[in-house]
Scaffold this active site. Sequence first.
Site, short mmCIF file in Angstrom:
data_model
loop_
_atom_site.label_atom_id
_atom_site.label_comp_id
_atom_site.label_asym_id
_atom_site.label_seq_id
_atom_site.Cartn_x
_atom_site.Cartn_y
_atom_site.Cartn_z
N GLY A 90 -40.26 -19.70 -22.08
CA GLY A 90 -41.05 -19.91 -23.30
C GLY A 90 -40.65 -18.93 -24.38
O GLY A 90 -39.56 -18.36 -24.35
N HIS B 238 -36.72 -19.66 -29.15
CA HIS B 238 -36.04 -19.30 -30.39
C HIS B 238 -34.76 -20.14 -30.48
O HIS B 238 -34.53 -21.00 -29.62
CB HIS B 238 -35.75 -17.80 -30.42
CG HIS B 238 -35.06 -17.28 -29.20
ND1 HIS B 238 -33.79 -17.68 -28.83
CD2 HIS B 238 -35.48 -16.42 -28.23
CE1 HIS B 238 -33.44 -17.07 -27.71
NE2 HIS B 238 -34.45 -16.31 -27.32
N HIS C 95 -32.65 -20.76 -27.34
CA HIS C 95 -33.13 -21.83 -26.46
C HIS C 95 -32.80 -23.20 -27.06
O HIS C 95 -32.44 -24.13 -26.33
CB HIS C 95 -34.65 -21.72 -26.28
CG HIS C 95 -35.13 -20.46 -25.64
ND1 HIS C 95 -35.78 -19.48 -26.36
CD2 HIS C 95 -35.05 -20.00 -24.37
CE1 HIS C 95 -36.10 -18.48 -25.55
NE2 HIS C 95 -35.66 -18.77 -24.34
N GLN D 218 -39.30 -11.99 -11.26
CA GLN D 218 -38.10 -11.37 -11.83
C GLN D 218 -38.42 -10.15 -12.71
O GLN D 218 -37.53 -9.59 -13.33
CB GLN D 218 -37.25 -12.39 -12.58
CG GLN D 218 -37.82 -12.91 -13.87
CD GLN D 218 -36.97 -14.04 -14.43
OE1 GLN D 218 -36.89 -15.13 -13.85
NE2 GLN D 218 -36.32 -13.81 -15.55
N LYS E 61 -25.68 -15.29 -23.22
CA LYS E 61 -26.41 -14.05 -23.52
C LYS E 61 -26.74 -13.29 -22.24
O LYS E 61 -26.66 -12.07 -22.18
CB LYS E 61 -27.68 -14.42 -24.29
CG LYS E 61 -28.81 -13.44 -24.25
CD LYS E 61 -28.62 -12.35 -25.26
CE LYS E 61 -29.76 -11.35 -25.28
NZ LYS E 61 -30.82 -11.55 -24.34
N ASP E 62 -27.16 -14.04 -21.21
CA ASP E 62 -27.47 -13.43 -19.92
C ASP E 62 -26.30 -13.71 -18.98
O ASP E 62 -26.38 -14.54 -18.07
CB ASP E 62 -28.78 -14.01 -19.38
CG ASP E 62 -29.94 -13.71 -20.33
OD1 ASP E 62 -30.41 -12.57 -20.33
OD2 ASP E 62 -30.34 -14.61 -21.10
N GLN F 94 -26.71 -13.32 -15.20
CA GLN F 94 -27.59 -14.37 -14.68
C GLN F 94 -26.81 -15.68 -14.50
O GLN F 94 -26.96 -16.38 -13.49
CB GLN F 94 -28.75 -14.59 -15.64
CG GLN F 94 -29.58 -15.84 -15.37
CD GLN F 94 -30.81 -15.89 -16.25
OE1 GLN F 94 -31.81 -15.25 -15.94
NE2 GLN F 94 -30.76 -16.62 -17.34
N SER G 259 -33.35 -13.00 -28.87
CA SER G 259 -34.03 -12.75 -27.60
C SER G 259 -35.52 -12.83 -27.85
O SER G 259 -36.00 -12.41 -28.91
CB SER G 259 -33.66 -11.36 -27.10
OG SER G 259 -34.59 -10.94 -26.10
P1 AMP Z 1 -35.37 -16.86 -21.29
O1 AMP Z 1 -36.46 -17.73 -21.82
O2 AMP Z 1 -35.19 -15.58 -22.03
O3 AMP Z 1 -35.43 -16.71 -19.79
O4 AMP Z 1 -34.03 -17.65 -21.57
C1 AMP Z 1 -33.87 -18.98 -21.16
C2 AMP Z 1 -32.43 -19.37 -21.34
O5 AMP Z 1 -32.05 -19.22 -22.70
C3 AMP Z 1 -31.48 -18.50 -20.51
O6 AMP Z 1 -30.47 -19.33 -19.96
C4 AMP Z 1 -30.91 -17.58 -21.54
O7 AMP Z 1 -29.62 -17.11 -21.23
C5 AMP Z 1 -30.86 -18.46 -22.76
N1 AMP Z 1 -30.82 -17.65 -23.98
C6 AMP Z 1 -31.66 -16.63 -24.33
N2 AMP Z 1 -31.28 -16.07 -25.50
C7 AMP Z 1 -30.17 -16.75 -25.90
C8 AMP Z 1 -29.29 -16.65 -27.03
N3 AMP Z 1 -29.48 -15.74 -27.98
N4 AMP Z 1 -28.26 -17.51 -27.11
C9 AMP Z 1 -28.05 -18.43 -26.14
N5 AMP Z 1 -28.84 -18.57 -25.06
C10 AMP Z 1 -29.87 -17.75 -24.93
#
Ligand code: AMP
Length: 278
Positions: free
Chosen positions: A28, A31, A34, A58, A146-147, A150, A182
């Site tokens: 969630g 941005h 996502h 996590q 970005k990750d 992961q 992020s």
């Molecule tokens: P999160 O909600 O932070 O767990 O991220 C969900 C997914 O979005 C993960 O696969 C992240 O790697 C990806 N993600 C987060 N920030 C970015 C970004 N700035 N650019 C591309 N993918 C992202």
Amino acid sequence: VKVVATAREVRAELAAFKRPQGLVPTMGALHAGHVALLRAARTDCELVTASIFVNPAQFGPGEDLATYPGDREHDLDVMEREGVDLVFAPATSEIYPEHFDTTVSVGRLSRRLEGESRPGHFQGVATAVCKLLAIFRPDRAYFGEKDAQQLLVVGRMNADLGLGAEIVAVPTVREPDGLALSSRNAGLTGEERVAALGLHAGLARAVKLRREGEGDAEVLREAMRAEMGERGVRVDYVSVADPKTLDELSELTDISGPALALVAGFVGKTRLIDNMAL
Ligand code: AMP
């Protein structure tokens, strides 16, 4: 967009749809990063599914689970706008029911960098993502570069356990000045927002040095450490590593092939990570 909260409903909904089916797991607080994942899935797939689950497993004991941002209404608006067909927004008890007693842990890849700074983090990630892949059985699952670690851990798990999804990597989305988007950026004060740029500046410095021919990985690490420190980032780690194994490199010759620079640091209480190909 249809929103369901149980695995049973997910299975019932998916049966009616054509393939390929794509899954975008998120926590969630959506941005533009996502959104890039959702758009990649929308372009490639007949059916786009996404999950919103802030996975407690996590987060470590001293981490920001309690203050992790989120706005369900905003997130569902974004998903609707991006043409997501089905959103899975489970309660914690749906993912971790009473007597839950199984964990997935990826070995070597999980232990370095983020794994060292955040013990148990990748076991939490792998267990939850494995469960999501088991519930959805997607043809493709989308993760952000970005990750980077992961992405590698999930790819390893998917291959090792024969889960059968294609793991799709989506390039990092950045602010115009370079800061990687992020969910955690929301917690930065104005001053911290300026300092946060230190992660990108450190990486950009390594990229520049590498382009100019610097082949000593330790020089690159030192340059990143200095740049981040000067800009007010409390460095957690800097790494110049093999992009497939994350083994730390010493020399970058043309023969040794590509390398990945990865950084993590604190700005105030907020912990941020970023990476760039060298
Ligand atoms: P999160 O909600 O932070 O767990 O991220 C969900 C997914 O979005 C993960 O696969 C992240 O790697 C990806 N993600 C987060 N920030 C970015 C970004 N700035 N650019 C591309 N993918 C992202």
